[in-house]
Design an enzyme around this catalytic site. Structure first.
Site, short mmCIF file in Angstrom:
data_model
loop_
_atom_site.label_atom_id
_atom_site.label_comp_id
_atom_site.label_asym_id
_atom_site.label_seq_id
_atom_site.Cartn_x
_atom_site.Cartn_y
_atom_site.Cartn_z
CD GLU A 1 -1.39 0.05 -0.91
OE1 GLU A 1 -2.20 -0.02 -1.81
OE2 GLU A 1 -0.24 -0.07 -1.17
CD GLU B 1 5.39 -2.38 -1.57
OE1 GLU B 1 4.35 -2.89 -1.81
OE2 GLU B 1 5.18 -1.15 -1.70
#
Length: 331
Positions: free
Chosen positions: A142, A147
């Site tokens: 990932e 974020e």
């Protein structure tokens, strides 16, 4: 602020080119995919499963989201919104929002997003990221490109992998190393992260300057790199002007650099990734007692705040100008 001229960008690009002229591994990438406006409806799937990060969220289908006016597109813009009008009913799954995944997946590639506005605010946890289409997670890895949670001002770029993937504390990047062990089983899946050292890289500050560009480059030889350029800054010409080809070797040091090799084998940890946008609320990070308690947002527990304060999410939306994917040129 007045934007810089194309000539100024040309001088910058020339200077960067000269600094890299001796590189024997320089790779050009050709444009494979350009997604603008309503293209997102064709190139992405709307995911409706329960949030794997345990957020107080109800992910809608495309049809539901359109019907509630929580996603729409213009000729040159794509938008996704959460519900910001309704109190969440007791027993409901959570506040209405969107999570979308690209239908195509890419391995060695360059991904460039031109982003005008990102979600932010108390109880929010937005992300633009990629993960293995084959899976199951965390097999295939990932990569978190954008974020953050709550009212953060600096973006966190991270990898999450199977065991035996670590990063050096010091490496050629302009960001700040936060953690070095990428294994999802280590430290509650913290991952190996690099903080972007600019308060305009995320959230309210990012939106106040009209956003900017993030670029991800990944290859077996060079590892994984991410760059951030505020909109009115020295953005490389091939990024700024939507060129047919790009060369990340001419972009200067990345914001975040994750070298792959003996300490993190590329083939062992990464394969073809699909791209994901989502916005959840609370969950394992934004709503964790220590993070929510330190946020200064509310004395309510996070899930109650989400349920009872719809107006708090009026600015928690995605506004995307374009998303482009480039793959290596073959001779």
């Amino acid at each position: 602020m007045r934007s810089l001229s194309r000539l100024s960008f040309s001088f910058l690009t020339l200077a960067l080119s000269l600094s890299h002229v001796a590189s024997s591994t320089s790779t050009c990438y050709k444009r494979e995919l350009s997604i603008v406006g309503s293209d997102f409806f064709e190139q992405f799937d709307w995911d409706t499963e329960d949030d794997p990060t345990h957020g107080r969220v109800n992910y809608l289908s495309l049809q539901e989201s359109k019907a509630k006016n929580l996603t729409y597109a213009t000729e040159d813009k794509f938008f996704m919104f959460p519900d910001s009008k309704n109190v969440v009913a007791t027993g409901a799954r959570g506040r209405d929002s969107n999570r979308i995944s690209s239908k195509q997946a890419f391995d060695e590639s360059v991904v460039i997003i031109d982003l005008q506005h990102m979600p932010y605010g108390c109880a929010t946890w937005p992300a633009f990221w990629s993960l293995s289409q084959k899976g199951p997670w965390p097999t295939g890895g990932e990569i978190d490109i954008i974020e953050g949670v709550n009212e953060a001002t600096e973006n966190l770029i991270s990898l999450h992998t199977l065991p035996n993937c670590t990063m050096p504390q010091t490496r050629l990047q302009t960001g700040t190393t936060v953690s070095t062990n990428c294994d999802v089983a280590y430290n509650y899946n913290q991952g190996c992260g690099t903080q972007v050292p600019q308060p305009i890289s995320y959230g309210k500050g990012f939106n106040s300057i009209g956003g900017g560009f993030y670029a991800l480059a990944r290859s077996k030889e060079s590892g994984i790199k991410v760059w951030f350029w505020p909109r009115f800054s020295f953005v490389p010409l091939d990024v700024q002007w939507n060129e047919d080809t790009v060369n990340p070797d001419l972009w200067g040091p990345p914001t975040a650099y994750f070298p792959t090799g003996d300490n993190c084998g590329y083939a062992q940890h990464f394969n073809a990734h699909m791209l994901v946008f989502d916005l959840t609320f609370c969950g394992d990070w934004a709503g964790s007692p220590s993070v929510w308690g330190a946020s200064g947002c509310s004395s309510m527990i996070c899930s109650d705040f989400v349920d009872k304060n719809p107006q708090a999410f009026a600015d928690a939306y995605w506004e995307v100008n374009s998303l482009r994917v480039y793959t290596p040129e073959t001779n």
